[in-house]
Scaffold this motif. Structure first.
Motif, PDB file in Angstrom:
ATOM      1  N   SER A 178       0.818  -1.207   0.000  1.00 41.87           N
ATOM      2  CA  SER A 178       0.000   0.000   0.000  1.00 41.87           C
ATOM      3  C   SER A 178       0.860   1.268   0.000  1.00 41.87           C
ATOM      4  CB  SER A 178      -0.921   0.012   1.223  1.00 41.87           C
ATOM      5  OG  SER A 178      -1.632   1.226   1.313  1.00 41.87           O
ATOM      6  N   LEU A 179       1.871   1.334   0.865  1.00 42.00           N
ATOM      7  CA  LEU A 179       2.725   2.519   0.952  1.00 42.00           C
ATOM      8  C   LEU A 179       3.635   2.650  -0.254  1.00 42.00           C
ATOM      9  CD1 LEU A 179       3.775   2.463   4.722  1.00 42.00           C
ATOM     10  CD2 LEU A 179       2.057   3.902   3.623  1.00 42.00           C
ATOM     11  N   ALA A 180       4.093   1.531  -0.764  1.00 46.12           N
ATOM     12  CA  ALA A 180       4.954   1.517  -1.950  1.00 46.12           C
ATOM     13  C   ALA A 180       4.251   0.677  -3.018  1.00 46.12           C
ATOM     14  CB  ALA A 180       6.318   0.938  -1.611  1.00 46.12           C
ATOM     15  N   PRO A 181       3.398   1.304  -3.827  1.00 44.59           N
ATOM     16  CA  PRO A 181       2.451   0.552  -4.670  1.00 44.59           C
ATOM     17  C   PRO A 181       3.055  -0.371  -5.711  1.00 44.59           C
ATOM     18  CG  PRO A 181       1.823   2.869  -4.507  1.00 44.59           C
ATOM     19  CD  PRO A 181       3.189   2.750  -3.923  1.00 44.59           C
ATOM     20  N   ILE A 182       4.351  -0.239  -6.028  1.00 45.16           N
ATOM     21  CA  ILE A 182       4.952  -1.192  -6.978  1.00 45.16           C
ATOM     22  C   ILE A 182       6.052  -2.021  -6.321  1.00 45.16           C
ATOM     23  CG2 ILE A 182       4.355   0.074  -9.071  1.00 45.16           C
ATOM     24  CD1 ILE A 182       7.098   1.299  -9.097  1.00 45.16           C
ATOM     25  N   TYR A 183       6.138  -1.932  -4.991  1.00 46.66           N
ATOM     26  CA  TYR A 183       7.033  -2.807  -4.226  1.00 46.66           C
ATOM     27  C   TYR A 183       6.247  -4.032  -3.788  1.00 46.66           C
ATOM     28  CZ  TYR A 183      11.109   0.280  -3.656  1.00 46.66           C
ATOM     29  OH  TYR A 183      12.229   1.038  -3.875  1.00 46.66           O
TER      30      TYR A 183
END
Length: 354
Positions: A178-183
């Motif tokens: 959620s915080l890093a959408p492509i991690y």
């Protein structure tokens, strides 16, 4: 076979993660965050540049410990660059970024953290080598220190590039955080756990070294013929490093815990509401380190103070060129004394503290 989304813009991933980047970054909150962040970054650039220049200028600092301390200041300077790039590529702008630009934004932050963490680990090794021989400084050569510094940055750059190299969720959209959408959530768990474990190991190692130094200093002090200041120097250096490590752990741990909760897919933890403030807390660490160096190390403080004073004196002299001829004429009968005063003033600004 899973579909990959390399050509999508970030709005696609933010919409899937239900991350609101517009409403949170408008109005008073946005102004406060940007003003505080800008002030912090300017201070980071100035103060850490001063630390690096002090280590280069003062011959008392030409030892492995201070070279590594200067590299830690360089890592903080790099963190300032990462935060500046973040400020220009965050908020509503985040959704307009390409995947590669977003990877660059986060990679800079990850690289700065890894560089600081690895540098502190190397300082622990250097302190252990010197303390075990009851020396103030280790016998590492400049060549080895340079090699260590290169290794630190190589590791930092590699860790910052890991998601770009493939450990991401672009081909498995359901695994995105959620915080890093492509991690990938698995990467967030790995990255945060490894850093938190490294924090714990460093705290334990530094505490053991600190207790060893304190015990040895107390035992040897009555039987040592050297000066009191020389006997206390190893303890002073350890206190400086312990303070730096403590600030590092306090400033970075909350953000790492939030990322870990996000990696564990904790939907009820409200991680979106605190991410901005924990990022500022991490930025504060790069602000604190130069203050710690100058407060804990008297030589560092005096060197930095002299550099600032000399810089201001040179600026004042540049602004008053027309007064030089009259000054020389008025002192023609005491020329030797004038030359002596001028040379002594220049010596204060230019000599190394050897």
């Amino acid at each position: 076979m899973n579909e990959c989304y390399y050509d999508r813009r970030m709005d696609f991933f933010y919409n899937r993660s239900n991350t609101d980047t517009a409403d949170e970054w408008t109005g008073t909150k946005l102004v406060i965050v940007l003003c505080v962040g800008t002030f912090f970054c300017l201070f980071i650039f100035f103060s850490n540049s001063l630390v690096i220049a002090a280590v280069i200028k003062n011959r008392k600092f030409h030892f492995p410990f201070y070279y590594l301390l200067a590299n830690l200041a360089a890592a903080d300077f790099f963190a300032g660059i990462a935060y500046v790039f973040l400020m220009f590529n965050t908020g509503p702008v985040s959704k307009t970024l390409t995947v590669n630009r977003w990877f660059l934004r986060q990679g800079l932050l990850d690289t700065s953290l890894t560089a600081s963490l690895t540098n502190l680990l190397v300082i622990a090794v250097e302190r252990h080598m010197s303390i075990m021989r009851m020396r103030i400084h280790s016998n590492l050569t400049k060549k080895r220190v340079t090699l260590l510094i290169l290794c630190i940055w190589a590791i930092a750059i590699f860790m910052g590039a890991v998601p770009t190299l493939g450990w991401n969720c672009l081909c498995d959209i359901s695994a995105c955080s959620s915080l890093a959408p492509i991690y990938s959530r698995s990467y967030l768990i790995f990255w945060t756990v490894s850093n938190l474990v490294a924090f714990f190991i460093m705290v334990v190692v530094y505490l053991r070294i600190y207790m060893y130094v304190k015990r040895k200093t107390n035992v040897l002090s009555p039987h040592t013929s050297g000066s009191i200041s020389r006997r206390k120097t190893p303890m002073k250096l350890m206190k400086t490093v312990m303070t730096v490590l403590g600030a590092f752990v306090v400033c970075w741990t909350p953000g790492l815990v939030v990322l870990l909760l996000d990696g564990l897919n904790c939907t009820q933890c409200g991680v979106q509401h605190v991410k901005r403030w924990f990022l500022l807390l991490a930025l504060l660490n790069s602000v604190m380190n130069p203050i710690i160096y100058s407060y804990k190390d008297e030589d560092m403080y005096s060197t930095m103070k002299k550099m600032i004073c000399c810089f201001s004196q040179e600026r004042n002299l540049d602004r008053r060129p027309s007064r030089l001829p009259s000054t020389i004429l008025s002192r023609s009968d005491t020329g030797s004394q004038y030359k002596e005063d001028s040379s002594s003033q220049g010596t204060v600004c230019n000599k190394n503290n050897s």
